[in-house]
Design an enzyme around this catalytic site. Structure first.
Site, PDB file in Angstrom:
ATOM      1  N   ARG A 106     -46.621  77.027 -69.297  1.00  0.00           N
ATOM      2  CA  ARG A 106     -46.437  77.462 -68.273  1.00  0.00           C
ATOM      3  C   ARG A 106     -45.337  76.533 -67.502  1.00  0.00           C
ATOM      4  O   ARG A 106     -45.716  75.491 -67.551  1.00  0.00           O
ATOM      5  CB  ARG A 106     -47.403  78.224 -66.796  1.00  0.00           C
ATOM      6  CG  ARG A 106     -47.154  78.672 -66.284  1.00  0.00           C
ATOM      7  CD  ARG A 106     -48.330  78.735 -65.408  1.00  0.00           C
ATOM      8  NE  ARG A 106     -49.328  78.251 -64.487  1.00  0.00           N
ATOM      9  CZ  ARG A 106     -50.319  78.269 -63.818  1.00  0.00           C
ATOM     10  NH1 ARG A 106     -50.807  79.047 -63.687  1.00  0.00           N
ATOM     11  NH2 ARG A 106     -50.761  76.614 -63.127  1.00  0.00           N
ATOM     12  N   CYS A 108     -44.328  76.077 -63.243  1.00  0.00           N
ATOM     13  CA  CYS A 108     -44.477  77.242 -62.193  1.00  0.00           C
ATOM     14  C   CYS A 108     -43.830  76.060 -61.033  1.00  0.00           C
ATOM     15  O   CYS A 108     -44.073  74.762 -60.392  1.00  0.00           O
ATOM     16  CB  CYS A 108     -46.451  76.514 -61.396  1.00  0.00           C
ATOM     17  SG  CYS A 108     -46.250  77.405 -60.100  1.00  0.00           S
TER      18      CYS A 108
END
Length: 135
Positions: A106, A108
């Site tokens: 991921r 962010c």
């Protein structure tokens, strides 16, 4: 290789010239979801990042389901936040969906703005090619 557009009425219609997702070669590329109610097209949450995040995750799950996928098949996500101060709130709700087993890779990031004034947007890539290695 052929590509197939994935669409579902259970997630908001795109607000631009793109598909909710595209399936290509066993990979599902899901466009970013913002907190739109799929029935009305209205923003959900009134600026409450927790309510917005829940709707974003519902929308993303609906697109995954339309392709025959589950969150367990997601290998990569990107989380876009209007304010990184919302990270802990969004992360806790994100973990409810993607926290079991092997969590996706991921990124962010905080962005200057998101469509329709959203506070959060999430996109993902999932592997639908079966148990074999994708490469």
């Amino acid at each position: 290789m052929t590509a197939q557009a994935i669409t579902t009425a259970a997630a908001p219609a795109p607000v631009g010239p793109y598909n909710q997702a595209v399936l290509a070669g066993g990979w599902l590329y899901c466009s970013g979801q913002i907190p739109l109610d799929p029935d009305t097209g209205a923003m959900v949450g009134d600026g409450d990042v927790a309510a917005e995040t829940r709707q974003v995750l519902r929308n993303l799950n609906a697109v995954l389901a339309a392709a025959g996928a589950t969150p367990a098949q997601v290998v990569r996500t990107t989380v876009f936040l209007a304010d990184l101060a919302d990270f802990q709130t969004v992360n806790a709700l994100y973990a409810d969906v993607f926290g079991e087993g092997i969590s996706p890779a991921r990124a962010c990031v905080q962005v200057a703005a998101l469509p329709k004034g959203a506070r959060v947007e999430i996109d993902c890539i999932a592997w639908l090619g079966g148990d074999s290695q994708p490469l």
